[in-house]
Design a protein around this motif. Structure first.
Motif, PDB file in Angstrom:
ATOM      1  N   HIS A 290      92.920  55.057  35.572  1.00 20.85           N
ATOM      2  CA  HIS A 290      93.887  54.556  36.550  1.00 20.85           C
ATOM      3  C   HIS A 290      95.009  53.819  35.831  1.00 20.85           C
ATOM      4  N   GLY A 291      96.065  53.533  36.578  1.00 22.78           N
ATOM      5  CA  GLY A 291      97.196  52.825  36.016  1.00 22.78           C
ATOM      6  C   GLY A 291      96.960  51.326  35.906  1.00 22.78           C
TER       7      GLY A 291
ATOM      8  N   ALA B 224      93.371  49.190  48.507  1.00 26.15           N
ATOM      9  CA  ALA B 224      94.065  48.568  47.371  1.00 26.15           C
ATOM     10  C   ALA B 224      93.308  48.819  46.073  1.00 26.15           C
ATOM     11  N   SER B 225      92.167  49.515  46.172  1.00 25.15           N
ATOM     12  CA  SER B 225      91.373  49.886  45.002  1.00 25.15           C
ATOM     13  C   SER B 225      91.125  51.392  45.032  1.00 25.15           C
ATOM     14  N   TRP B 226      90.950  51.969  43.860  1.00 23.69           N
ATOM     15  CA  TRP B 226      90.619  53.385  43.741  1.00 23.69           C
ATOM     16  C   TRP B 226      89.115  53.544  43.583  1.00 23.69           C
TER      17      TRP B 226
ATOM     18  N   THR C 191      82.818  54.738  41.529  1.00 24.87           N
ATOM     19  CA  THR C 191      83.059  53.339  41.153  1.00 24.87           C
ATOM     20  C   THR C 191      84.421  52.893  41.644  1.00 24.87           C
ATOM     21  N   ARG C 192      84.506  51.648  42.161  1.00 27.20           N
ATOM     22  CA  ARG C 192      85.781  51.108  42.625  1.00 27.20           C
ATOM     23  C   ARG C 192      86.502  50.390  41.485  1.00 27.20           C
ATOM     24  N   TYR C 193      87.801  50.647  41.396  1.00 24.07           N
ATOM     25  CA  TYR C 193      88.640  50.012  40.370  1.00 24.07           C
ATOM     26  C   TYR C 193      89.868  49.396  41.039  1.00 24.07           C
ATOM     27  N   PRO C 194      90.008  48.058  41.029  1.00 27.02           N
ATOM     28  CA  PRO C 194      88.992  47.056  40.689  1.00 27.02           C
ATOM     29  C   PRO C 194      88.019  46.881  41.842  1.00 27.02           C
ATOM     30  N   ASP C 195      86.869  46.335  41.568  1.00 27.92           N
ATOM     31  CA  ASP C 195      85.838  46.179  42.585  1.00 27.92           C
ATOM     32  C   ASP C 195      85.976  44.804  43.235  1.00 27.92           C
ATOM     33  N   ASP C 196      86.985  44.681  44.094  1.00 28.87           N
ATOM     34  CA  ASP C 196      87.153  43.407  44.819  1.00 28.87           C
ATOM     35  C   ASP C 196      87.754  43.689  46.191  1.00 28.87           C
TER      36      ASP C 196
END
Length: 558
Positions: A427-428, A546-548, A553-558
């Motif tokens: 991801h970017g 707002a996450s991928w 897996t979520r990026y970022p995981d928040d």
């Protein structure tokens, strides 16, 4: 400043007595793009009645409706690292439901894939998108249709917009009776005087708290004298000096619909001459049939490989109705002259629009003429007002791939390094102030002009993030910029300009605007403070991711 305002007001009153003051639009969205649509939909959930939109046509939605491009583009790139062969299927990631804006996906689902085109997973007829998918979602909103912005006034500091003058037109005749091309009609939109075609009402918006530039043409940037870039005014990616060519950028297109009749049908002769300098139409590397099914929006065929009688298709083809000879926007100095002499007409090149209309009409007749034997003389231009919104068959507005672009607080621009990289990067750049996500290739439709070498390079585009800072302007504290008007480089704009990304940006911006109004923040940049930012980010997540999510897996995981 006060004397100037009084003089202008007197001038308006002497021209036309129909002046209406509106003092309860605390959040005013200028323009009706796909991004503006997203903004008003999210804003209306929190701020009923006090969020308003100025839409230049009678179809809100921009690319999806008035620009006749209701076959949304999603990412399709697959990245592979040469040294490790690691592969990242960005297109597949983009199409995952947990990475999509839920409302945008819902609206596409309402209409389905009636065209079975191959450019998009969902292709549907533009007027149906407007009437059946968008309109039911527009509850608790105030939209001023057929309204263009004319002037902006600021406070004594010069950093806050306090008043906006606009012109709303009411048709006197039916669309068929006043059958004029945009290049003929556009000056009438911006004139305060009644004409043979329109009654005009001058709208004066006061008590404005925040303004959002959600226009296709970045008009609020020019009229507020905000810092902006257009075209390739960058010596390098992210350059904010303004040195470069402001009349060289992306080609623009005037889209239209065609129908394939069951039997040969006559077409009236082309009413327009060829564009200045002639035209050079080409199928490029594709076939007639492949271009036909490219953005097809209605068919009885079972898949994108088959052409069927009664098909309807959108023509948006680089080798056809892309207009490459002139830039859509006037130079910065010419646009500023329009503004400073109270002759504002959008700051756009009417000659370019006229020649683009000729290019589009000519392409229709060329495409019809070059059809395969089994389809000879069966391709007709759809001239139905109900289908296209116009009597002549061309879109209400040109399809633009760029706009005037803000320079954000602290000279911020999203640059290409924040959205590109190796496949293994996944991801970017993760901005702390990220609000939404998007991805698409850096897709440039070149004009006949000169580009710096860096623009011609290949950039592997990753799933990326859009930050709050991209929605700011360094000069105007209460201006929120969205969609193509964001603070971004020419290259980044070429990857953020697509339908789903614009819509998500708008959804996030609608929350930003309401939060700023309700919390009485003096400037957009105040939301960069941690306490505000965390609250805004939490609210935005109600509408758009707002996450991928990549490989589970979520990026970022928040």
């Amino acid at each position: 400043m006060l004397l100037h305002m009084l003089m202008i007001l007197c001038l308006f009153q002497s021209i036309n007595s129909s002046i209406r003051t509106i003092d309860d639009c605390q959040l005013l969205i200028v323009g009706g793009t796909t991004s503006a649509l997203g903004a008003i939909l999210s804003a209306s959930k929190f701020m009923k009645g006090n969020a308003c939109v100025l839409e230049p046509t009678d179809w809100i939605g921009g690319q999806l409706t008035a620009e006749l491009l209701s076959a949304p583009d999603f990412a399709g790139q697959v990245l592979r690292d040469k040294d490790t062969n690691f592969t990242l299927d960005v297109g597949s990631i983009d199409r995952q439901m947990n990475n999509q804006n839920l409302l945008f996906a819902k609206m596409l689902s309402v209409l389905g894939d009636t065209g079975r085109c191959w450019v998009s997973p969902k292709c549907s007829i533009p007027n149906l998108f407007h009437s059946e998918a968008i309109v039911p979602e527009l509850n608790n909103t105030r939209i001023f249709y057929n309204t263009v912005i004319k002037r902006i006034d600021k406070d004594a500091s010069g950093r806050r917009i306090i008043q906006i003058e606009a012109i709303q037109r009411t048709p006197i005749q039916s669309s068929t009776e006043r059958c004029r091309f945009l290049s003929e009609e556009l000056p009438d939109w911006y004139s305060p005087t009644d004409s043979a075609w329109f009654m005009k009402t001058q709208l004066s918006f006061t008590n404005i708290v925040y303004v959002m530039d959600g226009s296709s043409w970045g008009e609020a940037l020019v009229l507020s004298n905000a810092s902006y870039l257009q075209g390739v005014m960058e010596r390098f990616d992210g350059d904010t000096s303004g040195i470069g060519d402001s009349t060289c950028g992306q080609a623009f297109t005037i889209d239209f619909l065609q129908q394939l009749r069951e039997t040969p049908a006559d077409e009236p002769p082309n009413p327009l001459p060829e564009p200045t300098g002639g035209a050079n139409y080409t199928f490029e590397s594709l076939t007639w049939e492949r271009i036909w099914t490219y953005r097809r929006v209605n068919t009885s065929a079972p898949n994108a490989n088959i052409v069927a009688a009664n098909d309807i298709t959108i023509q948006n083809w680089a080798g056809g109705n892309d207009y490459k000879k002139e830039f859509f926007f006037l130079s910065l100095s010419d646009a500023q002259h329009q503004r400073d002499t109270n002759q504002w007409q959008g700051g756009v090149n009417l000659d370019a629009i006229q020649n683009a209309e000729r290019e589009a009409y000519g392409y229709h007749y060329w495409y019809r003429k070059n059809s395969p034997p089994q389809w000879t003389n069966r391709t007709v231009l759809v001239r139905s007002v109900s289908a296209t919104g116009t009597c002549h068959g061309l879109a209400k507005l040109p399809y633009l791939r760029e706009s005037r672009r803000s320079i954000g607080v602290g000279d911020f621009l999203m640059n290409i390094t924040t959205i590109s990289g190796h496949a293994r990067d996944l991801h970017g750049y993760i901005f702390e102030d990220r609000l939404c996500i998007g991805t698409y290739n850096a897709d440039i439709h070149p004009m006949h002009c000169n580009y710096s070498s860096y623009i011609k390079e290949e950039y592997p585009i990753l799933p990326f993030y859009i930050p709050l800072r991209a929605m700011t302007n360094r000069d105007i504290d209460n201006l929120i910029v969205i969609g193509k008007t964001m603070a971004q480089s020419f290259l980044v704009n070429s990857a953020t300009r697509l339908h789903p990304i614009e819509f998500s940006i708008g959804q996030a911006a609608g929350v930003v605007g309401v939060y700023a109004v309700q919390n009485k923040l003096s400037k957009v940049a105040d939301m960069l403070e941690e306490a505000h930012l965390k609250r805004v980010q939490a609210l935005v997540k109600i509408f758009t991711p707002a996450s991928w999510t990549i490989n589970g897996t979520r990026y970022p995981d928040d």
